[in-house]
Enzyme design. Structure first.
Site, PDB file in Angstrom:
ATOM      1  CG  ASP A 287      54.890 -20.343  -0.025  1.00 46.81           C
ATOM      2  OD1 ASP A 287      55.573 -21.367  -0.094  1.00 46.81           O
ATOM      3  OD2 ASP A 287      53.791 -20.239  -0.559  1.00 46.81           O
ATOM      4  CG  HIS A 383      52.329 -28.654   2.528  1.00 51.19           C
ATOM      5  ND1 HIS A 383      51.506 -29.157   1.539  1.00 51.19           N
ATOM      6  CD2 HIS A 383      53.093 -27.710   1.921  1.00 51.19           C
ATOM      7  CE1 HIS A 383      51.748 -28.534   0.401  1.00 51.19           C
ATOM      8  NE2 HIS A 383      52.711 -27.655   0.600  1.00 51.19           N
TER       9      HIS A 383
END
Length: 475
Positions: A287, A383
């Site tokens: 992430d 994304h």
């Protein structure tokens, strides 16, 4: 999700004993408006701790000679001199009764000894490194409670937070849950919701930036688990220390306020990986790589309300705005995808976090690069492409989430995902434009669901002798 990392946890022992200026600072990251890190270990490297801040210092307990102070030695000293427990050693906690084994000292681990200071320019828990355990809780003021009761409550909460963050016991009716532990990087952060100002007669002091968030097409919000008059964020690197703080805050509320909702989260424990690395979330994705860093020249102007000239009321200077979202990950659906399909949804390699166009995790993606068939290598709805600040007018926020897992529902599906928390100087220029763009075509949207939401004004830190929010409540 894969393109905005979070502040990272330091490796155990990263701070030298007695170093009051040692600090855990955010790592790098990318994704700006959706699920993020499940936590991280390590303090340096491509996404490690970067720099320090005046308000977020971490200091392990140490003896005057530089050695660690054990809890037995600490208590023995307190008993001999009449000093209150916790008064010796900045990060030392309250301890068990002394015994004949007092000379057989056992120092606190580096994780337990780390302390974050309560007083400072900014509140703790914003640029503090990700902790392994977190609790988010909101309160509504009780019927008949107003500004006077709110001020008394914030005064109690601030004193409790100061004591617990120093490893001391609560001033009254301590539960002894954390008796054997040090501060463990505990932070307690306080904020005000939109409804707080009407309940306290302070509508004229409510910031324009606190206007309710707009509706988003991805929202499936539970109003009972959204918003609230008062918001508290608790983080620590020990589960019992975090729970101890949560219980103390709840007890301090007394008859002045009642819990509206409460959520529990976690991140990777410090030192859990062989080397420092960017965190992974519950989808298994690294992430991110592009979170704003305190070393960035424009960090403060993006994350914190300036001292003047911003249009915010004076009581908000050096504060920030927190957007809080409970984002459920539809893991059963996600895990049915092939590795390539998952990577196309995110726009990055699952193994390394590198962009699909090549390089390492920190390599800039080549957004216009195509394959031999003329197709974009990073899909148009990936994304990582949609959330980039340079694709959103420079919109940036400091993401600092916790993962959550609240069991298996009646259909046998895990109730798991992300307690998304992001910080910015103005949500209208940070979270809102990015989330609107995600609504319009993010490939990840099929695999997540926004189930709860809140926006809170988090004032600047309290100076010595002050409590959080004093300038609002007594101004």
């Amino acid at each position: 999700m894969a393109d905005q990392s979070t502040p990272e946890a330091p490796a155990p022992g990263a701070n030298s004993p007695g170093s009051a200026d040692s600090v855990s600072a955010p790592g790098s990251a990318d994704s700006v408006g959706a699920p993020g890190s499940a936590g991280s270990a390590g303090a340096s490297g491509s996404a490690g701790a970067l720099g320090s801040t005046s308000s977020e210092r971490t200091a392990p307990s140490a003896s005057p000679s530089g050695g660690a102070i054990s809890r037995r030695r600490l208590l023995g000293t307190a008993g001999a001199t009449g000093l209150a427990l916790g008064a010796v050693g900045g990060a030392a906690g309250y301890a068990a009764a002394p015994s004949a084994e007092a000379d057989r000292t056992t120092p606190l681990s580096s994780v337990g000894a780390d302390q974050v200071m309560f007083h400072g320019k900014h509140q703790p828990g914003i640029t503090t490194a990700l902790q392994s355990r977190g609790h988010l809780v909101t309160f509504d003021l009780a019927a008949g409670a107003g500004r006077k009761e709110a001020a008394a409550l914030l005064r109690r909460w601030s004193e409790t937070a100061r004591r617990l963050m120093a490893g001391e016991a609560s001033a009254q009716d301590d539960t002894d849950v954390a008796r054997d532990a040090g501060p463990a990087s505990l932070t307690v952060t306080f904020g005000f919701g939109y409804s707080f100002f009407a309940r306290t007669g302070l509508e004229k002091q409510r910031p324009d930036a606190l206007d309710p968030l707009p509706d988003f097409s991805s929202d499936h919000l539970d109003k009972a688990r959204s918003n609230g008059d008062l918001w508290v964020q608790i983080g620590a690197n020990d589960a019992l220390v975090a729970f101890h703080a949560l219980r103390a805050i709840q007890k301090d509320a007394g008859s002045a306020a009642r819990v509206r909702w409460q959520m529990n989260g976690f991140n990777r424990s410090p030192g859990a990986t062989a080397q420092p690395m960017t965190a992974r979330n519950l989808m298994g994705q690294i992430d991110g790589t592009r979170n704003p860093k305190p070393t960035d020249t424009d960090f403060d102007q993006r994350i914190f309300v300036p001292a003047s000239g911003s249009g915010d009321p004076a009581w908000m200077r050096y504060g920030s705005y927190a957007v809080v979202r409970r984002i459920r990950m539809l893991l059963d659906d996600w895990e049915k995808l092939s590795l390539k399909e998952q990577e196309d949804v995110i726009g990055r390699k699952k193994s390394t976090g590198a962009p699909l166009t090549g390089g390492s995790e920190t390599t800039e993606p080549e957004l216009e690069k195509t394959d031999s068939g003329g197709r974009l290598i990073i899909p148009i709805n990936a994304h990582a492409r949609i959330t980039r600040p340079d694709q959103n007018g420079g919109a940036a926020m400091l993401r600092r989430p916790f993962s959550f897992h609240d069991g298996i529902d009646r259909d046998g599906v895990p109730d798991a995902g992300l307690l998304f928390v992001c910080w910015q100087a103005d949500p209208l220029r940070g979270f809102i434009p990015v989330q609107r763009k995600l609504d319009r075509g993010d490939a990840l949207s099929k695999y997540i669901r926004h189930e709860a939401s809140g926006l809170f004004a988090v004032p600047g830190g309290a100076a010595e002798g002050e409590y959080v929010g004093q300038r609002l409540l007594e101004g």
